[in-house]
Design an enzyme around this catalytic site. Sequence first.
Site, PDB file in Angstrom:
ATOM      1  CB  SER A   4     -21.011 -72.500 -18.098  1.00  0.00           C
ATOM      2  OG  SER A   4     -21.279 -71.589 -19.096  1.00  0.00           O
ATOM      3  CE  LYS A  52     -18.163 -69.240 -18.130  1.00  0.00           C
ATOM      4  NZ  LYS A  52     -19.304 -68.787 -18.551  1.00  0.00           N
ATOM      5  CD  GLN A  90     -19.016 -65.928 -20.528  1.00  0.00           C
ATOM      6  OE1 GLN A  90     -19.344 -66.898 -20.288  1.00  0.00           O
ATOM      7  NE2 GLN A  90     -18.952 -65.217 -19.398  1.00  0.00           N
TER       8      GLN A  90
END
Length: 482
Positions: A285, A310, A314
């Site tokens: 991420s 990833k 979000q």
Amino acid sequence: MLKRLLVILSFGSLLWTMPAYAQEDEAINSAATLGEVFGYISQFHLAKPDTTELANASIKGMLDQLKDPYTVYFSPGELDHFSDELNGDFEGIGAELEMQGTYPKVVRLLEQSPAQQAGLQTGDIIQQVDGQDIAGQSLSDIVSMLRGTKGTTVTLTVKRAAQEDFQVSITRNTVHMPTVFSELINNKIGYIAIDSFGMDTGMEFGNALIELTEKNAESLIIDLRNNGGGYVDSAAEIAAYLLGKDETIFITEDRNKRKDSYSTEYEGVVRKMPLVVLINGETASASEILAGALQDYGMATLLGTNSYGKGTVQDIIPLGNGGALKMTTAEYLTPKGRRINGTGLRPDRTVVTPALQLHGAIQLLQPEKITLRYGNDRVSINDKPFTIPGPQRINGEYFVPLRPTMEALGYQVHWENNGIVVTGSNLTWQLPTNGGKSMLNGQPKSTQPLFKKDTSTYLSLKDLSLLECQVQVQGDEIVINN
């Protein structure tokens, strides 16, 4: 979500096309049906279900349908816990541990933490927790035993050098674990480890970077191993300190294929210097955003293993009940447009053995002659201990673990369909796993067959002479110089 849709409807309906209007209308009708079913079940079903549990089950069903592990519902209170974890806040004793053999060793104590105040010291070995022997348990399980509700007590049995084993009781409290740790290595290399990207991580990193440059650090290692991400803003702030202002750090692409670029907003805080970034399969991420940007700009050498992959973003959306929805809203790309979701970042230099990754980074920045010693149940590189497999002796001949030995000496090791390939120092050494001659820079060479024990592949010690390594066997000790 319904409230959010209604707000959009009231202010934007005149700008919509008919297909967009129809889609929103269908969403509202579906939400109304869901509410209708919920009302009938909660009021009339024979089981008299708990409405909170019913609502949570409804939300879970919707999220399961997405098949997206990163879209998560936080009930009231869970969002605070999630934020605390990112920011390094938790309830426990405030000691950092690492495994040493079968027991954990205390390697760092937080200032004014319950562990420090109770008299625990770095170097202490924890053998029991509340009377339970913890030999052989995983580090994560042991940490879970030490954490607990503020005000509760945990009793440890501790082994300390030159003392008899003793017990210490520690009352847990809320502690703050800094997300950034730094030190100066070999008087010239700055080392900064980032555990997660919390709200204060950018500031902590900036302070550490300035402090290391004031200590005359000439190069830098950023350790992003096992960093699962966090707040993207913190990763962007750190990227700015290294890249400077107005540089693209990542690109997002939403479900309508619309792309937006995000650039650094701050000036760099230090001059550019040689940089290595450590990554592994748990680097994810926001960590991948930072590492990918540094790699794209040629600012850093990525070392380790492929990152997690990833590549989605979000958003956290507060809900009216005090909870929140963490929802995937876009995919992100590196500044050069590379997609990494599901594939990860590929390191520039592969070092698979975890214990040797930092060693490999130091060697890149500050090369030196390597002396590798195997002996007496210990392994050392330039007299520093390392936890890697030792040699095997078969019919009087020594075999050494192939990957750790090669990586310790500065080579890269890749498994291919027909064998193993060792590269580095302007050579390529192809070693067949099914017998036959090896190939060194295209020339056939006679070598002993490789053999496998447990999960390790072993190479004849004698065959290291093909790499111009100096090998000595002194009693039970093996010394290898490259």
